[in-house]
Design an enzyme around this catalytic site. Structure first.
Site, PDB file in Angstrom:
ATOM      1  N   HIS A 134      76.738  64.931 110.776  1.00  0.00           N
ATOM      2  CA  HIS A 134      76.731  65.405 112.164  1.00  0.00           C
ATOM      3  C   HIS A 134      78.159  65.775 112.601  1.00  0.00           C
ATOM      4  O   HIS A 134      78.391  66.832 113.177  1.00  0.00           O
ATOM      5  CB  HIS A 134      76.147  64.304 113.064  1.00  0.00           C
ATOM      6  CG  HIS A 134      76.185  64.613 114.528  1.00  0.00           C
ATOM      7  ND1 HIS A 134      75.127  65.166 115.193  1.00  0.00           N
ATOM      8  CD2 HIS A 134      77.172  64.440 115.450  1.00  0.00           C
ATOM      9  CE1 HIS A 134      75.449  65.329 116.476  1.00  0.00           C
ATOM     10  NE2 HIS A 134      76.681  64.888 116.659  1.00  0.00           N
ATOM     11  N   GLU A 135      79.103  64.916 112.294  1.00  0.00           N
ATOM     12  CA  GLU A 135      80.492  65.180 112.705  1.00  0.00           C
ATOM     13  C   GLU A 135      81.081  66.369 111.965  1.00  0.00           C
ATOM     14  O   GLU A 135      81.762  67.211 112.552  1.00  0.00           O
ATOM     15  CB  GLU A 135      81.351  63.928 112.485  1.00  0.00           C
ATOM     16  CG  GLU A 135      80.984  62.752 113.382  1.00  0.00           C
ATOM     17  CD  GLU A 135      80.923  63.141 114.850  1.00  0.00           C
ATOM     18  OE1 GLU A 135      81.773  63.920 115.298  1.00  0.00           O
ATOM     19  OE2 GLU A 135      79.995  62.682 115.542  1.00  0.00           O
ATOM     20  N   HIS A 138      79.897  69.591 113.513  1.00  0.00           N
ATOM     21  CA  HIS A 138      80.640  70.020 114.711  1.00  0.00           C
ATOM     22  C   HIS A 138      81.870  70.843 114.292  1.00  0.00           C
ATOM     23  O   HIS A 138      82.194  71.848 114.911  1.00  0.00           O
ATOM     24  CB  HIS A 138      81.146  68.798 115.495  1.00  0.00           C
ATOM     25  CG  HIS A 138      80.156  68.207 116.464  1.00  0.00           C
ATOM     26  ND1 HIS A 138      79.500  68.940 117.427  1.00  0.00           N
ATOM     27  CD2 HIS A 138      79.747  66.921 116.641  1.00  0.00           C
ATOM     28  CE1 HIS A 138      78.722  68.138 118.152  1.00  0.00           C
ATOM     29  NE2 HIS A 138      78.848  66.912 117.688  1.00  0.00           N
ATOM     30  N   GLU A 196      75.306  69.559 120.466  1.00  0.00           N
ATOM     31  CA  GLU A 196      74.716  68.362 119.853  1.00  0.00           C
ATOM     32  C   GLU A 196      73.493  68.709 118.997  1.00  0.00           C
ATOM     33  O   GLU A 196      73.363  68.244 117.866  1.00  0.00           O
ATOM     34  CB  GLU A 196      74.355  67.326 120.925  1.00  0.00           C
ATOM     35  CG  GLU A 196      75.565  66.660 121.572  1.00  0.00           C
ATOM     36  CD  GLU A 196      76.531  66.064 120.558  1.00  0.00           C
ATOM     37  OE1 GLU A 196      76.100  65.596 119.491  1.00  0.00           O
ATOM     38  OE2 GLU A 196      77.743  66.093 120.827  1.00  0.00           O
TER      39      GLU A 196
HETATM   40 ZN    ZN Z   1      77.973  65.139 118.337  1.00  0.00          ZN
END
Ligand code: ZN
Length: 262
Positions: A134-135, A138, A196
């Protein structure tokens, strides 16, 4: 459509005003050069690491191992897509630090930090992979540059932006600190709901490419959802709600499994 018009308008001011996100193809504002944003990130990261020495235990080894696998999969994918320029200046590092918060973050340039407080809820390696995926998503999706660009536009408008940049070379740095935080609050990012959802989707795709089962990612988000104390930024931001996040992940499971089986 509106975004395309905005991008076209800004293109007349800045050379590389817009880019698009891998996989989703979403058009995004991107006003700051990759080099500038990586330099700013690296400087803040060095300061953070000096004050938060990385752990050197078996969990820290796991964080490094997972990060190496995901970043390798991402690099191979970006090369195949002809997008390796979006990773230029990257020098990946994956560290675990001693901090009781349930958090993790990544900076442009590939510096990824996991807080020890998130380990119990991460469970096994698959959970760590979900968090780090997830990071990393981004970062690969250039969300930091987009957030900074949005801040700049909001503050100065299109007309004065070029002037402001010309007159105030420290501006990018102040907006960077605003978006990413500084010192002990580094990584307290303010991402949008769009960011997100996009990081969830891309993150699971990247971890699937690295050999992690997407169904385990779903289990991780369900554990997170059940943890009522999990509402801290960035990683556990309250928006989108974990329920809508989970239902989106379920909907996209066939897509994720497609990447996993390859
Ligand atoms: Zn996030």
């Amino acid at each position: 459509m509106f975004k395309k018009i905005v991008c076209a308008a800004i293109l007349t001011i800045f050379l590389a005003a817009c880019s698009n996100v891998p996989i989703t193809g979403r058009t995004q504002l991107s006003l700051i050069s990759q080099q500038q944003i990586v330099d700013l990130s690296d400087a803040q990261y060095s300061e953070f690491i000096a004050n938060n020495p990385p752990l050197k235990n078996s969990d820290a080894e796991m964080v490094k191992r997972v990060g190496a696998k995901i970043s390798k999969a991402v690099e191979e994918f970006m090369i195949k897509q002809g997008r390796q320029y979006q990773l230029s200046g990257f020098d990946w590092e994956f560290n675990l630090v001693n901090n009781k918060e349930k958090n993790a973050w990544a900076l442009p340039g590939g510096k990824v930090v996991v807080y020890s407080g998130i380990l119990p809820i991460a469970g096994e390696e698959d959970g760590i992979a979900t968090i780090m995926g997830h990071e990393i998503a981004h970062v690969v999706a250039n969300h930091g540059n987009e957030r900074m660009s949005q801040e700049l536009l909001l503050k100065y408008g299109y007309a004065t932006l070029q002037e402001v940049f010309g007159e105030n070379p420290g501006l990018a740095k102040s907006v960077f600190l605003e978006v990413y935080g500084v010192g002990s609050s580094l990584g307290m990012l303010k991402y949008s709901r769009t960011h997100e959802y996009e990081a969830d989707r891309l993150g699971i795709i990247f971890t699937a490419m690295a050999g992690y089962d997407p169904r385990k990612s779903l289990e991780f988000w369900e554990r997170m959802s059940a943890d009522s104390t999990a509402a801290v930024p960035e990683f556990l931001s309250t928006h989108p709600s974990s329920i809508s996040r989970i239902s989106r992940i379920k909907e996209s499971m066939p897509e994720f499994m497609g990447y996993y089986s390859k």
